[in-house]
Design a protein around this motif. Structure first.
Motif, PDB file in Angstrom:
ATOM      1  N   CYS A 169       0.863  -1.185   0.000  1.00  0.00           N
ATOM      2  CA  CYS A 169       0.000   0.000   0.000  1.00  0.00           C
ATOM      3  C   CYS A 169       0.901   1.237   0.000  1.00  0.00           C
ATOM      4  CB  CYS A 169      -0.895  -0.033   1.234  1.00  0.00           C
ATOM      5  SG  CYS A 169      -1.962   1.398   1.366  1.00  0.00           S
ATOM      6  N   ARG A 178       3.419  -1.359  -7.475  1.00  0.00           N
ATOM      7  CA  ARG A 178       2.672  -0.273  -6.860  1.00  0.00           C
ATOM      8  C   ARG A 178       3.281   0.077  -5.514  1.00  0.00           C
ATOM      9  NH1 ARG A 178      -2.605   0.156  -4.325  1.00  0.00           N
ATOM     10  NH2 ARG A 178      -1.282   1.280  -2.862  1.00  0.00           N
ATOM     11  N   LYS A 185       0.185   9.433   0.719  1.00  0.00           N
ATOM     12  CA  LYS A 185      -0.959   8.590   1.056  1.00  0.00           C
ATOM     13  C   LYS A 185      -2.175   9.390   1.498  1.00  0.00           C
ATOM     14  CE  LYS A 185      -1.217   4.906   0.912  1.00  0.00           C
ATOM     15  NZ  LYS A 185      -1.604   4.096  -0.301  1.00  0.00           N
ATOM     16  N   HIS A 219      -8.576  -3.367  -1.984  1.00  0.00           N
ATOM     17  CA  HIS A 219      -9.429  -2.362  -1.347  1.00  0.00           C
ATOM     18  C   HIS A 219     -10.904  -2.761  -1.437  1.00  0.00           C
ATOM     19  CE1 HIS A 219      -5.645  -0.201  -1.849  1.00  0.00           C
ATOM     20  NE2 HIS A 219      -6.008   0.445  -0.757  1.00  0.00           N
ATOM     21  N   GLU A 237      -2.432  -5.487  -3.348  1.00  0.00           N
ATOM     22  CA  GLU A 237      -1.463  -5.114  -2.314  1.00  0.00           C
ATOM     23  C   GLU A 237      -0.731  -6.341  -1.778  1.00  0.00           C
ATOM     24  OE1 GLU A 237      -3.088  -0.772  -0.959  1.00  0.00           O
ATOM     25  OE2 GLU A 237      -3.587  -2.435   0.363  1.00  0.00           O
ATOM     26  N   ASP A 292      -2.876  -0.619   5.523  1.00  0.00           N
ATOM     27  CA  ASP A 292      -3.574  -1.706   4.816  1.00  0.00           C
ATOM     28  C   ASP A 292      -2.939  -3.091   4.950  1.00  0.00           C
ATOM     29  OD1 ASP A 292      -5.476   0.094   4.135  1.00  0.00           O
ATOM     30  OD2 ASP A 292      -4.926   0.271   2.026  1.00  0.00           O
ATOM     31  N   GLN A 338      -5.268  -6.287   4.458  1.00  0.00           N
ATOM     32  CA  GLN A 338      -5.679  -6.710   3.118  1.00  0.00           C
ATOM     33  C   GLN A 338      -4.474  -7.059   2.229  1.00  0.00           C
ATOM     34  OE1 GLN A 338      -7.767  -3.068   2.240  1.00  0.00           O
ATOM     35  NE2 GLN A 338      -6.194  -2.335   0.848  1.00  0.00           N
TER      36      GLN A 338
HETATM   37 MN    MN Z   1      -4.004   0.779   0.253  1.00  0.00          MN
END
Ligand code: MN
Ligand code: PEP
Length: 338
Positions: A103, A127, A132, A273, A299, A310, A313
């Motif tokens: 993330c 990524r 953020k 997400h 992620e 994050d 996830q």
């Molecule tokens: Mn994220």
């Protein structure tokens, strides 16, 4: 309004139509398909030009009114799928691309280890957020330019292009210096100054659907970028807010076929997400590929339990490797590849 030129229209006839559109004070957007050229007449919606001004010109086959508020993003204007280059692949083509990484960029070891792991598992791009958008002002806000420098180092080490978020128009030149793809986050989907700046930059954009935005609003946001002549726009379905609380968001799987029907732009799905919980990410990713997504953004963290954002996830590199393996078989079943 769009002007469909006949199959054998000459370059001169196309130029004459474009010149007439400009004379009348509109912008002309040419989409040169394999078979024929289509010219979009773009301008103030209140002043619709008289179709007769164009229908009698040489080389013009027909005039079509575009019924949606978005024009350049519509399938009518651009019947073929748009192809957006990314790391030697064309997003929107047969290959399903996978953008993976943490993330947020948190430190050098974290981003370099994760980049190497996702590369080995078969990711197309890396990524990682350096700026953020956090719900709380007290939460980790990202490393800023230092994070961008670490992303550039990870690109150098792995060859993976970088996808990273830009949150304000003034920062577009800085982020574009490091990023291959500028991510516009869900919270900024309707930040029109940002959309204009990313459009002007001519950089590839990954435009995420706002958590409370309709598909039409997403397409109108894409239209802002396209209106600057920047045709490299990737749409992203990342889940919307509903009454459900067992997942972070509700993955709107419908958005994939609906967007693919209405627009020529590639559609990326973000199962991370969309679900918010690691245990559901693989199922949502598989569903997205089955539904026709052109790519995924997932992620992955080398140590999700220590993630500054994050973590819940984020997949481990092992989980991501297994997912890519499974997705390859699935992609084949729907006549795609990975
Ligand atoms: Mn994220
Ligand atoms: C992200 O990609 O980490 C992110 C903040 O996503 P979204 O804008 O979709 O919430």
């Amino acid at each position: 309004m769009i002007i469909v030129m006949s199959v054998n229209a000459s370059t001169r006839e196309i130029s004459a139509v474009i010149a007439r559109i400009k004379e009348l004070g509109y912008q002309a957007h040419l989409s040169q398909g394999q078979e024929r050229a289509i010219i979009g007449v773009i301008g103030d919606d209140r002043r619709i030009p008289d179709p007769d001004l164009f229908s009698l010109m040489n080389g013009v086959e027909k005039i079509m009114k575009v019924s949606h508020p978005y024009k350049l993003a519509s399938r009518e204007f651009h019947p073929n799928d748009s192809l957006v280059p990314l790391n030697g692949s064309m997003v929107g083509g047969k290959k399903v691309v996978v953008i993976a990484g943490p993330c947020s960029v948190e430190n050098r070891t974290q981003i370099l280890e994760t980049a190497q792991a996702v590369k080995e598992a078969g990711a197309t791009a890396l990524r990682g957020g350096a700026f953020k958008p956090r719900t709380s002002p007290y939460a980790f806000q990202g490393m800023g330019e230092e994070g961008l420098e670490l992303l550039a180092e990870a690109r150098e080490a792995t060859g993976l292009p970088i996808v990273t978020e830009v949150m304000e128009p003034g920062l577009v030149p800085l982020v574009a210096k490091y990023a291959d793809v500028l991510q516009i986050g869900a919270r900024n989907m309707q930040n029109y100054a940002l959309l204009h700046a990313v459009g002007e930059s001519q950089h590839t954009a990954l435009l995420k659907r706002g958590m409370m935005s309709t598909m039409e609003e997403l397409l109108m946001a894409a239209e802002y970028i396209l209106s600057h002549g920047n045709e490299r726009v990737l749409l992203c379905e990342r889940g919307i807010r509903t009454f459900e609380t067992y997942t972070r968001n509700t993955f709107d799987i419908n958005a994939i076929p609906v967007l693919k029907q209405r627009t020529h732009l590639p559609v990326i799905a973000d199962p991370s997400h969309a679900t918010g919980k690691r245990e559901y990410v693989a199922a949502a990713a598989r569903a997205a590929v089955a539904a026709g997504a052109d790519g995924l953004i997932i992620e992955v963290h080398n140590h999700p339990e220590n993630a500054l954002s994050d973590g819940a996830q984020s997949l481990t590199p092992e989980q991501f490797g297994k997912l890519v393996h499974d997705l390859r078989r699935l992609a084949e079943a729907v006549d795609r590849c990975m």
